[in-house]
Design a protein around this motif. Structure first.
Motif, PDB file in Angstrom:
ATOM      1  N   LEU A 188      20.574   3.997  29.573  1.00 39.36           N
ATOM      2  CA  LEU A 188      19.802   4.027  28.405  1.00 39.36           C
ATOM      3  C   LEU A 188      19.650   5.117  28.197  1.00 39.36           C
ATOM      4  O   LEU A 188      19.420   5.243  26.139  1.00 39.36           O
ATOM      5  CB  LEU A 188      18.046   3.452  28.692  1.00 39.36           C
ATOM      6  CG  LEU A 188      17.669   2.008  29.210  1.00 39.36           C
ATOM      7  CD1 LEU A 188      16.985   2.024  29.790  1.00 39.36           C
ATOM      8  CD2 LEU A 188      18.103   1.175  28.356  1.00 39.36           C
ATOM      9  N   PRO A 200      12.706  -5.858  33.148  1.00 46.29           N
ATOM     10  CA  PRO A 200      12.954  -3.869  32.401  1.00 46.29           C
ATOM     11  C   PRO A 200      12.649  -2.735  32.341  1.00 46.29           C
ATOM     12  O   PRO A 200      13.057  -2.113  32.543  1.00 46.29           O
ATOM     13  CB  PRO A 200      11.650  -4.206  30.501  1.00 46.29           C
ATOM     14  CG  PRO A 200      11.759  -6.176  30.961  1.00 46.29           C
ATOM     15  CD  PRO A 200      11.405  -6.501  32.556  1.00 46.29           C
ATOM     16  N   ARG A 226      15.309  -1.353  26.421  1.00 46.14           N
ATOM     17  CA  ARG A 226      15.148  -2.491  28.317  1.00 46.14           C
ATOM     18  C   ARG A 226      14.258  -3.717  27.710  1.00 46.14           C
ATOM     19  O   ARG A 226      15.546  -4.318  28.666  1.00 46.14           O
ATOM     20  CB  ARG A 226      14.214  -2.310  28.639  1.00 46.14           C
ATOM     21  CG  ARG A 226      13.731   0.054  29.372  1.00 46.14           C
ATOM     22  CD  ARG A 226      12.296   0.219  29.905  1.00 46.14           C
ATOM     23  NE  ARG A 226      12.454   1.297  30.447  1.00 46.14           N
ATOM     24  CZ  ARG A 226      13.106   2.307  31.478  1.00 46.14           C
ATOM     25  NH1 ARG A 226      13.210   1.441  32.518  1.00 46.14           N
ATOM     26  NH2 ARG A 226      13.153   3.135  31.504  1.00 46.14           N
TER      27      ARG A 226
END
Length: 92
Positions: free
Chosen positions: A70, A26, A15
């Motif tokens: 992610l 983030p 992040r």
């Protein structure tokens, strides 16, 4: 993550490195959001790969591009970034 860090990146590490490239906070990155759709370029991904490789973190550019989230990147790092062709054969 500094230039001497050889540990596998955590979600927070990812992040913190990706957010400035996207121009967002983030915490605003959904773990399943497509980072390319959010604005991350392949050149930026290549730069991240180069940075991680310099720090001895196993990473494959193709895997990051194939799963540009992610969660996808975390799964790649968790797998040890070993490409399928490099896995040892098991004798039967």
């Amino acid at each position: 993550m500094d230039n001497t860090d050889t540990r596998t990146p955590t979600e927070q590490d990812l992040r913190e490195v990706v957010a400035p490239l996207l121009g967002i906070e983030p915490a605003a990155i959904d773990p399943d959001a497509n980072l390319v759709v959010l604005g991350l370029s392949s050149l930026e991904i290549m730069r991240l790969v180069s940075r991680w490789r310099r720090n001895k973190v196993p990473v494959e550019f193709d895997a990051l591009v194939a799963a540009p989230t992610l969660n996808g990147w975390l799964a790649h790092f968790a797998a040890g970034a070993v490409p399928a062709a490099a896995e040892p054969e098991v004798a039967s």
